[in-house]
Design an enzyme around this catalytic site. Sequence first.
Site, PDB file in Angstrom:
ATOM      1  N   THR A 122       0.976  -0.996  -0.017  1.00 33.86           N
ATOM      2  CA  THR A 122       0.165   0.204  -0.211  1.00 33.86           C
ATOM      3  C   THR A 122       0.905   1.123  -0.082  1.00 33.86           C
ATOM      4  OG1 THR A 122      -1.369   1.267   1.285  1.00 33.86           O
ATOM      5  CG2 THR A 122       0.029  -0.175   2.453  1.00 33.86           C
ATOM      6  N   TYR A 172      -1.427  -0.098   9.953  1.00 29.60           N
ATOM      7  CA  TYR A 172      -1.632  -0.681   8.426  1.00 29.60           C
ATOM      8  C   TYR A 172      -0.560  -0.461   7.763  1.00 29.60           C
ATOM      9  CZ  TYR A 172      -3.681  -1.036   4.099  1.00 29.60           C
ATOM     10  OH  TYR A 172      -3.884  -1.756   2.657  1.00 29.60           O
TER      11      TYR A 172
END
Length: 327
Positions: A117, A141
Site C-alpha cells: 500500500t 496498517y
Amino acid sequence: MAHVLVTGGAGYIGSHACKALKQAGFTPVVYDNLVTGWKDAVKFGPFEQGDLNDRVRLDQVFAKYQPTAVMHFAALSQVGEAMSQPGRYWANNVGGSLNLIEASVAAGVTDFVFSSTCATYGEHDNVVLDENTPQLPLNAYGASKRAVEDILTDFEAAHGLLSVVFRYFNVAGADPEAEVGEFHRPETHLVPLVLDAIDGKHDSLTIFGTDYDTPDGTCIRDYVHVCDLVDAHVLGLKWLQDGKGSRVFNLGTGTGFSVREVMDKAAVVTGKDVPCNTGARRAGDCTKLVSGSTRAASELGWEPRRSTLETMIHDAWKWHKTGHYEA
Ligand code: UDP
C-alpha cells in the site's frame, strides 16, 4: 490450467483478481477465512476456507492444489481500526503473512505477488512518491504492510522466493459486469460511503477534516479502478514466470482528487446530491497520497483503462444498485 492460490479471494480486490486470473487462463484457488470476505464472491474457481494463521490448513491446501504461484490479498485494511487496534494488524497482517510465506516456501512455490500500500510511505510534503521514496508509515496498517515487504526481501535472500510487490493507491470501482464488487460490512471507504449517502442507506457522509493544506481543505488521494489494478497483478505474475525477478511497483494513476472532488463527481454521475457534514480529521490519515511513478507502465506494460473518476464511480454505482452478497 495452473493453479494460483489467492488469499483473500472472497474480498473486494481478491474477487476481481480471480476473475482476471480465470480470463488469463489460470485457475484461482481462493483461501479466505470469511471474516471480511463473502462466500458469494467466490465465482471463478475452488474455495477453501481457512485462516492465514492456520499452518496445518495452509499446508493441506498447498498439497491439494500444488499452486505454481500465490497472490496474497488477505489483510485487514482500515486505517481507523489500525489506529485503535494495532495488535490485530500485527497479528493478522504480519503474523499471518509470515505463516503464508513460510508455507509457500515449504511447498516449493517461488512466485509470490503481494498487495502492499501507499500507506507505507506516510506523509511526505512536496515529494514525488515513487518506489524509492522512504517508507515512513503513519499507522499500523502501513507499518504491517511494510513489515511484510521486509519479510519478502529476507525470504528471497534465504530461500529464493521471488516477489512482485504492488503498492496500491486508493482502489475504487467494480467489475463493469457487476459479477463482483465492493461490499464491506462495516463500510469505511469513501466511494461506497458516498453512494450509500446518495441513496439514503445512511443519513449523510462525514468529511473527515476540512483544514488540510490542500486547495479545498480535504485530503487528496489517487484513485485506481479495481479492474485495472488486478490486470497489473496478472502482468506481475507473468513477469515472475518470465524470470524477471523481484520488483516493487506503485499502482496509481498519478492524478489526485480531493474528498470534495469525489463527492462532486458522484453527484454528476448519479444525478443526485450527496448529503454531507464535516467532521474532525481521522487519525492516521495523510494529507495527500498520489503516485509519482510510471514504472508499472514502462516495465510491466500496464495501461489503466477504466481509472477515470467518472468510470470508477459509474461502475461502483452500477454494482451498488444491483449487487450485494449474503453472509
Ligand atoms: N473519508 C471521508 N469520510 C469517510 C471516509 C473517508 O472523508 O466517511 C476520506 C478519508 O479521510 C480519506 C479519503 O476519504 O482522506 C479516502 O479514505 P478511504 O478510507 O476510502 O481510503 P484510505 O485513503 O484510508 O485508504
